[in-house]
Design a protein around this motif. Sequence first.
Motif, short mmCIF file in Angstrom:
data_model
loop_
_atom_site.label_atom_id
_atom_site.label_comp_id
_atom_site.label_asym_id
_atom_site.label_seq_id
_atom_site.Cartn_x
_atom_site.Cartn_y
_atom_site.Cartn_z
N GLN A 37 0.83 -1.20 0.00
CA GLN A 37 0.00 0.00 0.00
C GLN A 37 0.87 1.25 0.00
N ALA A 38 1.90 1.25 0.82
CA ALA A 38 2.83 2.40 0.86
C ALA A 38 3.55 2.54 -0.48
N GLN A 39 3.91 1.42 -1.09
CA GLN A 39 4.59 1.47 -2.37
C GLN A 39 3.68 2.02 -3.46
N ALA A 40 2.41 1.62 -3.46
CA ALA A 40 1.45 2.14 -4.45
C ALA A 40 1.25 3.64 -4.25
N PHE A 41 1.15 4.05 -3.00
CA PHE A 41 1.01 5.48 -2.68
C PHE A 41 2.22 6.25 -3.19
N ALA A 42 3.41 5.75 -2.86
CA ALA A 42 4.65 6.43 -3.26
C ALA A 42 4.79 6.49 -4.78
N LEU A 43 4.41 5.42 -5.46
CA LEU A 43 4.52 5.40 -6.91
C LEU A 43 3.58 6.42 -7.55
N ALA A 44 2.37 6.54 -7.05
CA ALA A 44 1.43 7.53 -7.57
C ALA A 44 1.97 8.94 -7.35
N VAL A 45 2.51 9.21 -6.18
CA VAL A 45 3.07 10.53 -5.89
C VAL A 45 4.26 10.81 -6.81
N ASP A 49 4.62 13.70 -9.51
CA ASP A 49 5.71 14.67 -9.38
C ASP A 49 6.54 14.77 -10.66
N GLU A 50 6.68 13.65 -11.37
CA GLU A 50 7.45 13.63 -12.61
C GLU A 50 6.66 14.17 -13.80
N GLY A 51 5.39 14.51 -13.58
CA GLY A 51 4.59 15.12 -14.63
C GLY A 51 3.83 14.16 -15.53
N HIS A 52 3.75 12.89 -15.16
CA HIS A 52 3.04 11.93 -15.99
C HIS A 52 1.53 12.13 -15.91
N PHE A 53 1.05 12.69 -14.81
CA PHE A 53 -0.35 13.08 -14.64
C PHE A 53 -0.41 14.07 -13.48
N HIS A 84 -8.37 -0.28 -5.18
CA HIS A 84 -8.89 0.71 -6.13
C HIS A 84 -7.78 1.71 -6.48
N TRP A 85 -6.94 2.02 -5.52
CA TRP A 85 -5.80 2.92 -5.75
C TRP A 85 -4.91 2.33 -6.84
N VAL A 86 -4.60 1.05 -6.73
CA VAL A 86 -3.74 0.38 -7.72
C VAL A 86 -4.44 0.31 -9.08
N ALA A 87 -5.74 0.04 -9.09
CA ALA A 87 -6.48 -0.01 -10.36
C ALA A 87 -6.43 1.36 -11.05
N ALA A 88 -6.60 2.43 -10.28
CA ALA A 88 -6.51 3.78 -10.85
C ALA A 88 -5.11 4.05 -11.37
N LEU A 89 -4.10 3.64 -10.62
CA LEU A 89 -2.72 3.84 -11.03
C LEU A 89 -2.42 3.07 -12.31
N GLU A 90 -2.88 1.82 -12.38
CA GLU A 90 -2.67 1.03 -13.59
C GLU A 90 -3.34 1.69 -14.79
N ARG A 91 -4.54 2.20 -14.59
CA ARG A 91 -5.26 2.85 -15.69
C ARG A 91 -4.49 4.05 -16.21
N LEU A 92 -3.98 4.87 -15.30
CA LEU A 92 -3.21 6.04 -15.73
C LEU A 92 -1.89 5.64 -16.40
N VAL A 93 -1.24 4.63 -15.88
CA VAL A 93 0.03 4.17 -16.46
C VAL A 93 -0.19 3.69 -17.90
N VAL A 94 -1.28 2.98 -18.14
CA VAL A 94 -1.58 2.50 -19.49
C VAL A 94 -2.02 3.68 -20.37
N ASP A 95 -2.90 4.54 -19.83
CA ASP A 95 -3.37 5.70 -20.61
C ASP A 95 -2.22 6.60 -21.03
N ARG A 96 -1.20 6.73 -20.18
CA ARG A 96 -0.05 7.60 -20.48
C ARG A 96 1.04 6.86 -21.23
N ARG A 97 0.78 5.61 -21.58
CA ARG A 97 1.70 4.76 -22.33
C ARG A 97 3.05 4.58 -21.63
N LEU A 98 2.99 4.51 -20.29
CA LEU A 98 4.19 4.20 -19.52
C LEU A 98 4.41 2.69 -19.49
N SER A 99 3.35 1.95 -19.75
CA SER A 99 3.38 0.50 -19.85
C SER A 99 2.14 0.08 -20.62
#
Length: 134
Positions: A37-45, A49-53, A84-99
Amino acid sequence: MTGSERDDANGVDAERLAALPPLPTDDEGPVFEAPWQAQAFALAVKLSDEGHFTWKEWAGTLADELAAAEARGEPDDGTRYYHHWVAALERLVVDRRLSTSAALDDCKEAWADAYRHTPHGQPVELHLGPSREL
């Protein structure tokens, strides 16, 4: 910079953000039940911060995931909040073509396979062979 200044700088819709379930916190900040959970939180932040979203985009995507869970009839008791946090993160990562969805699915399967083959009480380690890349 305080949290409220940071939110303002990133253009977060304060009302929409306020509608999200609050993170569990103590006097020192967020509290997590498990390391993932902490890792998912940190990854989203970090990705924000890097400007991906923007944090506003993040809050909107998480709100969408929570609304979809409610529409499916999932209980709103907080136990699945970080799922749900991870699902949102995965959605953004795919939408931004990071993976890609396929790469994320492969990674999940690699971790599940590693978990299934790890003796009880031992740390789970992911070993990627030459044909498996993340």
